[in-house]
Design a protein around this motif. Structure first.
Motif, PDB file in Angstrom:
ATOM      1  N   UNK A   1       0.836  -1.204   0.000  1.00  0.00           N
ATOM      2  CA  UNK A   1       0.000   0.000   0.000  1.00  0.00           C
ATOM      3  C   UNK A   1       0.872   1.255   0.000  1.00  0.00           C
ATOM      4  N   UNK A   2       1.885   1.257   0.858  1.00  0.00           N
ATOM      5  CA  UNK A   2       2.785   2.406   0.937  1.00  0.00           C
ATOM      6  C   UNK A   2       3.583   2.581  -0.346  1.00  0.00           C
ATOM      7  N   UNK A   3       4.161   1.469  -0.838  1.00  0.00           N
ATOM      8  CA  UNK A   3       4.951   1.546  -2.068  1.00  0.00           C
ATOM      9  C   UNK A   3       4.090   1.967  -3.260  1.00  0.00           C
ATOM     10  N   UNK A   4       2.854   1.457  -3.301  1.00  0.00           N
ATOM     11  CA  UNK A   4       1.964   1.826  -4.403  1.00  0.00           C
ATOM     12  C   UNK A   4       1.672   3.320  -4.389  1.00  0.00           C
ATOM     13  N   UNK A   5       1.389   3.863  -3.199  1.00  0.00           N
ATOM     14  CA  UNK A   5       1.124   5.292  -3.097  1.00  0.00           C
ATOM     15  C   UNK A   5       2.360   6.103  -3.475  1.00  0.00           C
ATOM     16  N   UNK A   6       3.530   5.612  -3.065  1.00  0.00           N
ATOM     17  CA  UNK A   6       4.777   6.321  -3.359  1.00  0.00           C
ATOM     18  C   UNK A   6       5.055   6.362  -4.860  1.00  0.00           C
ATOM     19  N   UNK A   7       4.690   5.285  -5.565  1.00  0.00           N
ATOM     20  CA  UNK A   7       4.929   5.227  -7.011  1.00  0.00           C
ATOM     21  C   UNK A   7       3.803   5.901  -7.778  1.00  0.00           C
ATOM     22  N   UNK A   8       2.570   5.571  -7.441  1.00  0.00           N
ATOM     23  CA  UNK A   8       1.419   6.023  -8.218  1.00  0.00           C
ATOM     24  C   UNK A   8       1.165   7.517  -8.033  1.00  0.00           C
ATOM     25  N   UNK A   9       1.273   8.005  -6.790  1.00  0.00           N
ATOM     26  CA  UNK A   9       0.978   9.408  -6.524  1.00  0.00           C
ATOM     27  C   UNK A   9       1.776  10.367  -7.399  1.00  0.00           C
ATOM     28  N   UNK A  10       3.114  10.280  -7.366  1.00  0.00           N
ATOM     29  CA  UNK A  10       3.907  11.175  -8.228  1.00  0.00           C
ATOM     30  C   UNK A  10       3.658  10.954  -9.716  1.00  0.00           C
ATOM     31  N   UNK A  11       3.452   9.676 -10.121  1.00  0.00           N
ATOM     32  CA  UNK A  11       3.190   9.418 -11.539  1.00  0.00           C
ATOM     33  C   UNK A  11       1.887  10.065 -11.985  1.00  0.00           C
ATOM     34  N   UNK A  12       0.847   9.942 -11.146  1.00  0.00           N
ATOM     35  CA  UNK A  12      -0.445  10.547 -11.483  1.00  0.00           C
ATOM     36  C   UNK A  12      -0.299  12.057 -11.589  1.00  0.00           C
ATOM     37  N   UNK A  13       0.398  12.640 -10.623  1.00  0.00           N
ATOM     38  CA  UNK A  13       0.581  14.095 -10.643  1.00  0.00           C
ATOM     39  C   UNK A  13       1.416  14.527 -11.850  1.00  0.00           C
ATOM     40  N   UNK A  14       2.464  13.749 -12.163  1.00  0.00           N
ATOM     41  CA  UNK A  14       3.313  14.074 -13.309  1.00  0.00           C
ATOM     42  C   UNK A  14       2.523  14.026 -14.615  1.00  0.00           C
TER      43      UNK A  14
END
Length: 952
Positions: free
Chosen positions: A340-353
């Protein structure tokens, strides 16, 4: 002046007050964000069902091991785990576990009835010790008998001298009490009148002198009370041939009737031949205990989790020929939380980018991009603050919430900004506040409708019996309302203030809206209107045919709820090569789970039949025996290495006690007396049988029988080990059939329960949620839109027409799920309500814009062209950013999240296509029969209008 105009006028006229109020609200609501906690237990998805109540009853009233205890399996693999060196290596690993302070504190007390660590090497070592001790006692017994005979016949040598010499030559030290018994036996031997009597006296004396040693040997066999040091020493004394013989005598049912104990640690399903001295895998069972009750749903407390992680570290640091992996609730909990933590760490910045890139292409204006990002962060602050104030935990499915809100927030921003640009650039309304007022008034109604319908879609999840899905609906709905307020009040007010500040200093803030400058984009957006002009009925017919095919596929979509849905695959190397903190950790539990399911009995893969009523009534054990036989022959029941079914009942415990070292003659007499027909099953006086069972074997008795404080027996339990590869539906069906067979013709009540069955119930409830939420959403939104359009535009049918493309897109997306093999799970199970909730936004914007343009233009065709190029361009931009945002979920580590991201992205695409390709034809048909049909007879003048110059 309408209410909308008054509100919009207040926002655009008093921008600084609006900004101050929204900032204060953001600070107040956002203050709760720090209280949000993370929760990964699958137990949270369970609702109040008879099966869950039965499971809780078992946990509370049956002795399923030590109190507050949980078990973890150490899977050991090697070329031959039964070799001497491998057996010793496993015992040494157990020593390191008990010596490690990170682990030892969580282990059950070694004085408990079960050892903290046990496996095949322990059973073999203790068998070796038992055999060695048995030989020692046998030799000592014979030596004592010879000593008695020598002392009795050799009258010249003092008896004490004979005893001392005997004592010095035997491995067991004899004391003064033993000498007294020895001396009395010598005298009795001398007085005996026959050789037979003398032999009996010597034998009885030897048995009495060694009574404690014999008792300790019998009661200690296999109990785990022998120290690990002594177990290692016992195996070290044996050579390879002796080890092979020991394995045969222990693991071969033909040589050892009680081989089941050891075979329980060996692979099932034909991966190990009982009695063979070679195997490539085995399991060590470690029992942990905490001060608080164990967490349900396949998760563990932090203390248990930390200890299991330490066990894995100890295993990884072990130098030897074996590989060991830990498989337990703590490891599963850690991987789910980590993913869950790793997914948020990867997905969050990618979505924002992705959003930033999309906005940069669409806006081509840094300030508008910054305003959009600020608005997104404000929406997220409101949402997480709301969760904190309401005490809603962040669980697996909430990873989708930030991505969802980012996409929706950008939708709101694009529609407002693009409409504002249209007013200032294309419409020539240069006044900053006036153009924003027109934009908000024009788009505001559509956004309000979009917000209302989307909230209806998500709030339909409240009908779900699954609490996390209910929470998801509530939180998502609040986040959508927050997005509406922030992008309807805060962002426009900020844009007015900042643009005004810049324009007063000579900066030109007029920009062109997406899709309004002609070219290929505008031509592409007009495909739907062109189709409507040429043959609207053909377009509608094609859409209906495709939808019918999708509807058929929808009936074939599977449903899934299991641990595997939340366990991550090991990430690809390119993700692992990312710099910190983006690089994910290692994930191997899912692969280990597959290995365990195939070869071993999982600790959490069990079913229980809870039997309530007078279980001590005459004939109750006959019913239990029949149910036991039915369960044993079931296809889902695990067969151990020896071929016997993994089924435990009161009757199996009685028989095991009779055959084991805990049995005694008094208990056997009680059981035999109750067995009136000699079939091996006690038929009457079962209360006395159960009482005797509790006296001689309380731990095992408490595992299958519940005795109240008054001594009455009100419940029994049948425990069935389930194959790891068995499906939840088949397991539930088979075990419910066993429960029904117990109830038929009796006063007993039986309920089938257990984690597999509880998960299957959740799976069924997921499917119910899909169907019910879809129906509720459709009915509620159709009613809402028809009422709104009847009040505002005088035509309720326009509301029906607006929703129809969304219904078609639901069929398309469900058909796609069937084609690509994506099942309904806790995330994709919300796709129907989400499709309607999100998809209707695209249709509303087109319908509302078309309705407005009909008032502005003489020709319906020109109104349609203006709608699909103006609003359609904004829809394309919002669809692109939303699809990109959800598409980043494909990089999440959780399989369910990956599937949700992919299918939601397709949902947005289908909703957009339905709104710009199918809806124009529907609107033309609506105009022909309900709307101002005379405008269909007026040719479009779009081609005659002066082309608006493009800007650089």
């Amino acid at each position: 002046m309408s209410a909308v105009d008054r509100v919009v006028g207040a926002v655009t006229s008093h921008t600084r007050i609006a900004i101050a109020v929204m900032v204060l609200l953001t600070l107040a609501i956002g203050a709760g964000a720090g209280a949000v906690e993370q929760e990964s237990s699958l137990g949270q998805f369970q609702s109040d069902t008879p099966e869950l109540k039965a499971s809780n009853y078992i946990d509370g009233n049956f002795t399923t091991g030590s109190e507050n205890a949980t078990s973890v399996q150490v899977i050991v693999r090697g070329d031959n785990v039964l070799s001497k060196s491998s057996l010793i290596e496993m015992l040494e690993y157990q020593q390191r576990l008990r010596a490690d302070s990170r682990v030892s504190g969580s282990l059950i007390n070694e004085s408990a009835e079960q050892p903290p660590t046990v496996g095949v090497p322990n059973v073999l070592a203790q068998r070796a010790i038992f055999e060695q001790t048995n030989r020692t006692l046998t030799r000592t017994d014979s030596a004592i008998q010879r000593g008695i005979q020598t002392a009795a016949t050799d009258t010249e040598t003092p008896t004490r001298a004979v005893f001392d010499q005997l004592n010095s030559s035997t491995p067991i030290r004899l004391g003064d009490t033993d000498y007294g018994q020895f001396e009395a036996a010598v005298q009795a031997f001398r007085n005996a009148t026959s050789q037979q009597e003398r032999a009996q006296i010597a034998a009885d004396a030897a048995d009495e002198m060694l009574a404690e040693e014999w008792q300790a040997l019998r009661s200690g066999s296999g109990s785990g009370e022998v120290s690990l040091d002594r177990q290692i020493q016992a195996l070290e004394r044996l050579n390879a041939t002796q080890i092979d013989g020991l394995i045969g005598r222990t693991l071969d049912p033909e040589q050892n009737p009680r081989a089941d104990q050891a075979l329980g640690f060996m692979p099932t399903g034909g991966y190990y031949e009982p009695g063979s001295n070679t195997a490539d895998a085995t399991v060590i069972l470690v029992t942990q205990q905490t001060d608080s009750p164990a967490v349900g749903g396949g998760t563990a407390t932090q203390e248990i989790t930390d200890a299991q992680l330490a066990m894995q570290e100890v295993a990884d640091d072990t130098e030897g020929e074996l590989s060991m992996v830990i498989f337990g609730s703590g490891i599963i909990t850690d991987e789910i939380n980590q993913s869950m933590t790793d997914s948020m760490t990867i997905v969050g910045p990618l979505a924002l980018l992705f959003v930033l890139i999309a906005l940069a292409v669409g806006y081509r204006d840094l300030l508008d991009i910054i305003l959009g990002v600020v608005g997104i962060f404000a929406v997220l602050i409101w949402t997480f603050g709301f969760m904190g104030w309401l005490g809603i935990d962040f669980n697996q499915i909430f990873i989708a919430v930030p991505v969802l809100l980012i996409g929706l927030s950008i939708d709101y921003a694009i529609h407002i900004f693009m409409r504002h640009r249209e007013e200032r650039f294309e419409m020539g309304n240069g006044d900053l506040r006036g153009s924003m007022k027109v934009a908000l008034s024009g788009v505001g109604i559509a956004l309000a409708l979009v917000t209302a319908t989307t909230v209806i879609g998500f709030m339909s999840n409240l009908i779900s019996p699954l609490p996390p899905i209910q929470d998801f609906g509530v939180v998502s709905s609040f986040g959508i309302l927050a997005a509406f307020l922030i992008f309807g009040v805060l962002t426009p007010a900020l844009k007015i203030e900042i643009d005004g500040f810049l324009e007063n200093r000579g900066f030109d803030r007029k920009k062109r809206a997406i899709g309004t400058g002609g070219g290929r984009l505008s031509d592409g957006l007009k495909i739907g209107s062109i189709g409507a002009k040429r043959s609207a009925y053909v377009v509608i017919a094609i859409a209906l045919v495709v939808s019918a095919l999708g509807a058929y596929g929808a009936t074939q979509v599977d449903t899934s709820f299991s641990n595997e849905d939340f366990l991550a695959d090991d990430p690809p190397d390119w993700l692992k090569d990312l710099p910190e903190p983006f690089a994910p950790g290692d994930y191997r539990t899912k692969q280990n789970l597959e290995f365990v399911n195939e070869r071993f009995q999982r600790e959490d893969s069990q079913a229980d039949i809870l039997i309530r009523g007078d279980v001590a009534a005459d004939g109750s054990l006959d019913r239990i025996k029949a149910a036991q036989t039915e369960a044993a022959t079931s296809n889902v029941t695990l067969k151990l290495s020896g071929g016997q079914a993994s089924v435990q009942t009161p009757l199996t415990v009685i028989n095991e006690t009779l055959a084991g070292t805990n049995g005694n003659s008094e208990f056997r007499e009680v059981v035999t007396a109750a067995d009136t027909d000699g079939d091996g099953i006690p038929e009457e006086n079962l209360t006395r049988v159960y009482d005797a069972l509790f006296e001689v074997n309380p731990q095992s008795a408490g595992n299958v029988l519940y005795r109240t404080e008054s001594g009455a027996y009100e419940a029994a339990r049948i425990n069935v080990g389930i194959k790891g590869t068995a499906s939840g539906s088949e397991t539930t069906s088979e075990m419910r059939a066993v429960a029904t067979s117990i109830e038929d013709g009796s006063e007993l009540r039986a309920v089938a329960t257990g984690q597999t069955i509880l998960f299957e119930i959740v799976q069924d409830q997921l499917l119910d949620t899909v169907i019910e939420s879809l129906l509720i959403t459709l009915v509620a939104i159709i009613a809402f839109l028809m009422i709104v359009y009847r009040v505002t535009d005088g035509s309720a049918t326009l509301g029906f027409v607006t929703l129809l493309p969304v219904v078609l897109s639901v069929a398309w997306i469900l058909g796609t799920m069937y084609l690509v093999g994506i099942p309904f799970n806790v995330l994709t199970g919300m796709i129907t309500s989400l499709t309607v909730g999100l998809g209707v936004a695209y249709s509303i914007h087109i319908s509302e814009r078309y309705n407005q343009e009909l008032d502005r233009h003489e020709s319906a065709w020109e109104a349609l062209d203006r709608s699909v190029t103006g609003t359609g361009g904004a829809l394309l931009g919002s669809a692109a950013t939303t699809v990109g945002g959800f598409g980043t979920l494909a990089f999440a580590l959780l399989p369910a999240l990956q599937q949700f991201g992919i299918i939601t992205g397709l949902t947005i695409i289908y909703a957009f296509l339905a709104s710009v390709l199918v809806l124009p034809s529907l609107l033309i048909v609506w105009t022909r029969f309900v709307g101002p049909s005379e405008k269909l007879d007026v040719e479009s003048t779009a081609s005659q209008t002066t082309e608006v110059p493009t800007d650089d």
